[in-house]
Design a protein around this motif. Structure first.
Motif, PDB file in Angstrom:
ATOM      1  N   THR A 311       0.796  -1.222   0.000  1.00  0.00           N
ATOM      2  CA  THR A 311       0.000   0.000   0.000  1.00  0.00           C
ATOM      3  C   THR A 311       0.832   1.278   0.000  1.00  0.00           C
ATOM      4  O   THR A 311       0.267   2.371  -0.146  1.00  0.00           O
ATOM      5  CB  THR A 311      -0.926   0.032   1.227  1.00  0.00           C
ATOM      6  OG1 THR A 311      -0.127   0.014   2.423  1.00  0.00           O
ATOM      7  CG2 THR A 311      -1.863  -1.163   1.226  1.00  0.00           C
ATOM      8  N   ARG A 312       2.139   1.195   0.189  1.00  0.00           N
ATOM      9  CA  ARG A 312       2.919   2.431   0.258  1.00  0.00           C
ATOM     10  C   ARG A 312       2.898   3.137  -1.100  1.00  0.00           C
ATOM     11  O   ARG A 312       3.093   2.530  -2.150  1.00  0.00           O
ATOM     12  CB  ARG A 312       4.353   2.149   0.704  1.00  0.00           C
ATOM     13  CG  ARG A 312       5.152   1.249  -0.221  1.00  0.00           C
ATOM     14  CD  ARG A 312       6.569   1.091   0.289  1.00  0.00           C
ATOM     15  NE  ARG A 312       7.365   0.244  -0.583  1.00  0.00           N
ATOM     16  CZ  ARG A 312       8.671   0.070  -0.456  1.00  0.00           C
ATOM     17  NH1 ARG A 312       9.318   0.675   0.520  1.00  0.00           N
ATOM     18  NH2 ARG A 312       9.319  -0.718  -1.287  1.00  0.00           N
ATOM     19  N   THR A 313       2.628   4.419  -1.052  1.00  0.00           N
ATOM     20  CA  THR A 313       2.462   5.210  -2.264  1.00  0.00           C
ATOM     21  C   THR A 313       2.975   6.618  -2.020  1.00  0.00           C
ATOM     22  O   THR A 313       2.779   7.183  -0.947  1.00  0.00           O
ATOM     23  CB  THR A 313       0.973   5.278  -2.673  1.00  0.00           C
ATOM     24  OG1 THR A 313       0.443   3.963  -2.750  1.00  0.00           O
ATOM     25  CG2 THR A 313       0.807   5.966  -4.018  1.00  0.00           C
ATOM     26  N   ARG A 315       2.551  10.372  -3.526  1.00  0.00           N
ATOM     27  CA  ARG A 315       1.742  11.202  -4.397  1.00  0.00           C
ATOM     28  C   ARG A 315       2.150  12.664  -4.214  1.00  0.00           C
ATOM     29  O   ARG A 315       2.861  13.009  -3.270  1.00  0.00           O
ATOM     30  CB  ARG A 315       0.244  11.059  -4.068  1.00  0.00           C
ATOM     31  CG  ARG A 315      -0.290   9.644  -4.115  1.00  0.00           C
ATOM     32  CD  ARG A 315      -1.758   9.641  -3.720  1.00  0.00           C
ATOM     33  NE  ARG A 315      -2.365   8.326  -3.762  1.00  0.00           N
ATOM     34  CZ  ARG A 315      -2.380   7.475  -2.737  1.00  0.00           C
ATOM     35  NH1 ARG A 315      -1.808   7.825  -1.601  1.00  0.00           N
ATOM     36  NH2 ARG A 315      -2.959   6.298  -2.845  1.00  0.00           N
ATOM     37  N   ILE A 353      -5.007   2.495  -5.225  1.00  0.00           N
ATOM     38  CA  ILE A 353      -3.737   1.838  -4.927  1.00  0.00           C
ATOM     39  C   ILE A 353      -3.370   0.978  -6.125  1.00  0.00           C
ATOM     40  O   ILE A 353      -4.133   0.110  -6.531  1.00  0.00           O
ATOM     41  CB  ILE A 353      -3.833   0.959  -3.668  1.00  0.00           C
ATOM     42  CG1 ILE A 353      -4.178   1.833  -2.459  1.00  0.00           C
ATOM     43  CG2 ILE A 353      -2.534   0.202  -3.418  1.00  0.00           C
ATOM     44  CD1 ILE A 353      -4.437   1.046  -1.201  1.00  0.00           C
ATOM     45  N   HIS A 354      -2.211   1.225  -6.722  1.00  0.00           N
ATOM     46  CA  HIS A 354      -1.811   0.486  -7.908  1.00  0.00           C
ATOM     47  C   HIS A 354      -1.239  -0.870  -7.496  1.00  0.00           C
ATOM     48  O   HIS A 354      -0.239  -0.958  -6.796  1.00  0.00           O
ATOM     49  CB  HIS A 354      -0.760   1.275  -8.691  1.00  0.00           C
ATOM     50  CG  HIS A 354      -1.297   2.562  -9.245  1.00  0.00           C
ATOM     51  ND1 HIS A 354      -2.099   2.610 -10.351  1.00  0.00           N
ATOM     52  CD2 HIS A 354      -1.160   3.835  -8.822  1.00  0.00           C
ATOM     53  CE1 HIS A 354      -2.429   3.869 -10.610  1.00  0.00           C
ATOM     54  NE2 HIS A 354      -1.861   4.627  -9.692  1.00  0.00           N
ATOM     55  N   ASP A 359      -6.381  -0.995 -10.600  1.00  0.00           N
ATOM     56  CA  ASP A 359      -6.177   0.344 -10.075  1.00  0.00           C
ATOM     57  C   ASP A 359      -7.219   0.751  -9.044  1.00  0.00           C
ATOM     58  O   ASP A 359      -7.388   1.923  -8.756  1.00  0.00           O
ATOM     59  CB  ASP A 359      -6.205   1.358 -11.225  1.00  0.00           C
ATOM     60  CG  ASP A 359      -5.009   1.183 -12.153  1.00  0.00           C
ATOM     61  OD1 ASP A 359      -4.020   0.579 -11.705  1.00  0.00           O
ATOM     62  OD2 ASP A 359      -5.082   1.628 -13.301  1.00  0.00           O
TER      63      ASP A 359
END
Length: 382
Positions: A311-313, A315, A353-354, A359
Motif C-alpha cells: 500500500t505504500r504510495t 503522491r 492503490i496500484h 487500479d
C-alpha cells in the motif's frame, strides 16, 4: 455536490509533541555520491494525524480533518492558524520594516488564451494578476494567518480596494514561526547494527511553546472517546499527548452567508489529493475562473494493517493555502454548495492503490478524504 460525509457529533483534539517532530516526506532517503544522506522533516501530513488519532481512539475514526496549527489564547480558546492564501502578495520598501510594506490581493486579469495554460486540460478562464496600481516587485506573502484573519479574508473584508493596511494584517499573522527546524547527525543502521562510515543528516521540527496540532474528528459510534492519552506521532517513536478540547473552544473560520453574482472562493486548508491533480473536483454547474496554486507537496501513505509494501504510495498534493475562484449560475447555487463544502473534505480523493490486481482500492481501504486530505473553506471574491 455533496462530499458524501454524514456527520455525527464532531469534536476537536489537540496533539502536543513531547519532543521534536520527525516526519519524512516519502522520497528516497539515500545519497549516491557520498556516505552522508540528508533527511528533511515536513509538517505532519493528514495521514500521520489520522493514524495518531486512530491510536488514541483504539481504531479508525469516521473522519479526521486536519492537521491545523493552533495556539491557546489567554481566555482558554484555541486559535487555529492557516497558511496565508496564495493570492496575497507583499511589496517591500527600501527598509524591511512593517511600516514600509504594502499588501495586495491578486485580481482576475486577462484571459489564458495565448498562454501555455490555454492548452492545459481544465485550465481556468483567466490569469491572476497584480492590481494596476502596483508597479514595484511583489512576492507571495509567506507565513501563517489566524482564524480571525482568514475569516475576514473569506468574507471579503480583509482587503479594501485591493490593498489592506499593514498594521491590521500583521496583527492577524503569527508573530513567530511555529515550528523551528533542528539539525541532527546520526549513524545509519543495517540489521540493527551500525553501518560503518555511513552518517545521515536529519532535520527535525520543534514546536514553540504553546503551539500544537489540531484536528476535528468524527469518532466511530463504537469508540466515542479516546482510549489513550499518549500516542506515537511520526517517526522514530516520537510521542505526543492527545486531548479532547471543550466544545466550542475551537472552530473553522466563518464563511459568508451570501455569494453575490454566484462568485465563490475555494481555499485549501489541508493538502489535497485529487484525481485531476491540481484541479479540484467541481460540479458541472461550476466554472473555474482563476487559481493561485502553490508548489506541490510530496505525500507518502501506507497501511501496515493492509500490507505496508503493497500500500505504500508517494503522491503529489495540492498545498494548503491554494486558492480557486469559481463561478456558479446564481447566488443560491453558490450558497448551497458552500454550505456543504465549508470545513469538509472535498471528495473524492485520489485514493486508488496500484497493484497487479488493478487500479482500484481494496474494499477495506478507507477513502483518503476521511483522513483529513482536501479540507476546504469557502469565501467570496470580486
Amino acid at each position: 455536490m455533496s462530499t458524501g460525509q454524514a456527520d455525527n457529533a464532531t469534536t476537536w483534539i489537540a496533539f502536543e509533541p513531547h519532543d521534536t517532530v520527525h516526519v519524512r516526506d516519502g522520497r528516497q532517503f539515500s545519497s549516491r555520491d557520498s556516505n552522508t544522506a540528508l533527511a528533511e522533516t515536513v509538517i505532519p501530513r493528514p495521514s500521520t494525524i489520522a493514524g495518531a488519532a486512530a491510536s488514541a481512539y483504539g481504531g479508525d475514526l469516521t473522519a479526521v480533518r486536519g492537521p491545523i496549527l493552533g495556539k491557546q489564547n489567554p481566555d482558554g480558546r484555541w486559535c487555529p492558524y492557516f497558511p496565508v492564501p496564495s493570492d496575497i502578495v507583499v511589496v517591500e520598501g527600501k527598509e524591511t520594516t512593517a511600516q514600509e510594506r504594502a499588501y495586495y490581493r491578486l485580481v482576475k486579469g486577462s484571459a489564458v488564451d495565448g498562454t501555455d495554460l490555454a492548452h492545459v486540460p481544465g485550465a481556468p478562464e483567466s490569469l491572476l494578476e497584480l492590481p494596476p496600481q502596483v508597479t514595484a516587485k511583489a512576492e507571495p506573502l509567506q507565513g501563517w494567518i489566524s482564524s480571525e484573519g482568514l475569516s475576514s479574508y473569506l468574507n471579503g473584508t480583509l482587503f479594501q480596494d485591493s490593498t489592506v493596511a499593514s498594521d491590521y494584517l500583521e496583527t492577524m499573522l503569527a508573530g513567530e514561526e511555529p515550528l523551528v527546524p533542528e539539525h541532527r547527525i546520526g549513524i545509519a543502521l543495517q540489521d540493527r547494527r551500525i553501518r560503518s562510515g555511513y552518517l545521515y543528516h536529519a532535520t527535525h521540527l520543534r514546536p514553540r511553546d504553546g503551539w500544537v496540532f489540531l484536528a476535528e474528528v468524527v469518532p466511530h459510534p463504537e469508540r466515542p472517546k479516546p482510549e489513550h492519552t499518549t500516542v506515537t506521532l511520526g517517526g522514530i517513536s516520537r510521542l505526543a499527548e492527545v486531548a479532547e478540547l471543550p466544545a466550542g473552544s475551537v472552530a473553522w473560520p466563518s464563511r459568508p452567508a451570501s455569494f453575490p453574482g454566484g462568485r465563490m472562493l475555494l481555499y485549501v486548508a489541508t493538502p489535497a489529493l485529487w484525481h485531476d491533480g491540481w484541479r479540484p473536483p467541481l460540479p458541472p454547474e461550476a466554472t473555474l475562473v482563476a487559481a493561485a496554486v502553490g508548489s506541490p507537496l510530496p505525500v507518502a501513505t501506507a497501511s501496515p494493517k493492509r500490507g505496508f509494501f503493497r500500500t505504500r504510495t508517494l503522491r503529489w498534493a495540492v498545498p494548503p493555502g491554494s486558492v480557486y475562484l469559481l463561478h456558479f449560475p446564481d447566488e443560491e447555487t453558490a450558497a448551497a454548495v458552500a454550505s456543504s463544502w465549508h470545513g469538509r473534505a472535498l471528495a473524492p480523493s485520489a485514493d486508488w492503490i496500484h497493484t497487479h490486481e488493478g487500479d482500484h482500492p481494496p474494499t477495506d481501504a478507507p477513502p483518503l478524504h476521511t483522513a483529513g486530505f482536501g479540507v476546504v473553506l469557502t469565501g467570496v471574491w470580486t
